[in-house]
Design a protein around this motif. Sequence first.
Motif, short mmCIF file in Angstrom:
data_model
loop_
_atom_site.label_atom_id
_atom_site.label_comp_id
_atom_site.label_asym_id
_atom_site.label_seq_id
_atom_site.Cartn_x
_atom_site.Cartn_y
_atom_site.Cartn_z
N GLY A 27 -59.59 -13.01 -19.09
CA GLY A 27 -60.16 -14.21 -19.68
C GLY A 27 -60.08 -14.28 -21.18
N ASP A 28 -59.57 -13.23 -21.85
CA ASP A 28 -59.45 -13.28 -23.31
C ASP A 28 -58.45 -14.36 -23.74
N MET A 29 -57.40 -14.55 -22.96
CA MET A 29 -56.38 -15.54 -23.28
C MET A 29 -56.00 -16.32 -22.04
N THR A 30 -55.66 -17.57 -22.23
CA THR A 30 -55.08 -18.34 -21.13
C THR A 30 -53.68 -17.82 -20.86
N PRO A 31 -53.14 -18.07 -19.67
CA PRO A 31 -51.75 -17.67 -19.41
C PRO A 31 -50.78 -18.25 -20.42
N GLU A 32 -51.05 -19.48 -20.87
CA GLU A 32 -50.16 -20.12 -21.84
C GLU A 32 -50.20 -19.39 -23.18
#
Length: 249
Positions: free
Chosen positions: A185-190
């Motif tokens: 959840g730290d970063m979106t896949p994008e």
Amino acid sequence: MPTETLTIATPDGRADAFAAFPDGGGTHPGVLLYTDAFGVRPELEGKARELAAHGYCVLVPNLYYRHGPAPVTELPAHIGEEVRPALIERLMPLIQEHTTDRILRDAEAYLAFLTDRPEVAPGPVGVVGYCLGAALAVRTATAHPGLVGAVAGFHPGFLVTDAPDSPHRRIPELTAEVHIGLAEGDMTPEDLSALDRALQAAGVDHTTEVYPGTVHGFTMSDTDAFDASALRHHWDRLLPLLERALTRR
């Protein structure tokens, strides 16, 4: 283990900092360690001591020195979820004031101070950051490609943003080896894809890894986010990175 509380002259004032050095004298590679949002405290001093025990001279500056010595806000011994939102609310104005220009001015002062220490060996240094410190580590490495040989960030914040000066936009200028260890959840896949593309464009050895089952802040034993197995995994990634990049040249 030798430790010191130091003061570093910067273009904007005098920054207090914690430093830890290996036992036994001699010279050793330098590591600049950027804290998470909660700043310099026993948790981060412990990480510096751990790195020093592995043979590194470690400098941990107070990111908020313009507002006073660390800690700039009172911190409990354990930062539980019941107090975390209020602490972040108090610190957010300081974080927002820590602009890219300030970060880069400070980084130059910190690196100059670190590399001028008699305990620090000539050669590349490492830069490590946690939470928002991961973005500062990347900014420092991209601004000093001839000096920084290793950069690592854990549970990063503000690393990939929509801003024109987002840290990831300068990554193609890197020459350092990189590891980024993320919580779920730290970063979106994008955003993670954008980070990976930037690292590939830099042509450097790198890994980005999501640590399974973790939440933001997993390395910090003084928070509810702490995950002991993930902390061990973080050391398993960080220590070999520093050895490869800093001690085998």
